[in-house]
Design an enzyme around this catalytic site. Sequence first.
Site: not given
Length: 270
Positions: A1, A6, A39, A47, A51, A180-181, A190
């Site tokens: 990195w 990130h 997103r 999400s 994580h 595409q989920y 979920a």
Amino acid sequence: WKCGLHPDWTELTSCVDKYLVGLEGGLVDRRYFYITFLRDPVDRYLSEWRHVQRGATWKTAELRCGNQSWAEILPKCYEDDPTEEYGEYGDWSGVEIAEFIACQDNLAANRQTRMLADLELVHCYNYTAMDKVKRDTIMLNSAKANLERMAYFGMTEEQQISQYLFEETFNLEFKISFQQYNKSETHSGASKDKLDDKIIDKIRSLNHLDDELYKFAHQLLKNRFENMKVTDDSFQAHMQRLGKEKYEFSWDDIEDEDYDTKDDTNDTPA
């Protein structure tokens, strides 16, 4: 990195060119293409919560801005000192959603806006340097401007359009179509189904900047798609090709490819 774990827009734009000059030597005019994916803010936030719940910390992220690292300056939402028993640094494993939301130092809130904005315009992570409303407005407008200047961006909820725009923008063709989920097939989906509406509303309110950015991005993506479609003589054929499984991915294919022997005159699928 090379630019930190990130890195965001602020870190990348102040690091990449300097790093390449140090690596290659001399001054060279370079043209950079920054790209990103956005997103749905609630799904993205959930999400990240899942994580972090599994032990993620991003503790090595530098959060560089204004010629300094803010990683050790900003307070964390969990005990970060090494444990006496194992000598390992702490994390936020097992955190419940209410605690995740309640921590005011949680960088998950409005992460997409923060990572796309020029943070030097708002005194980096010095939250007391200006009025919060003014800070939010500047940061959101900066994120929108930077997104609009990007040659390409995509959206998780618009996989086919995102693939089409990438292939048309860079004259490349993916061997595997973007998938595409359904939201119910993701960890965030979920989790979302198990949370009551008050929690969801609270998350959306907490991520109000990301919500505004997402709406802006969705319209911008739609406009780019419509403009590209008008100038694409092969639009129908291109869209029909997307979604058709043409190739089964194998790491061996990547390892065996000899890029030096490619014929640059051919449009080789990417």
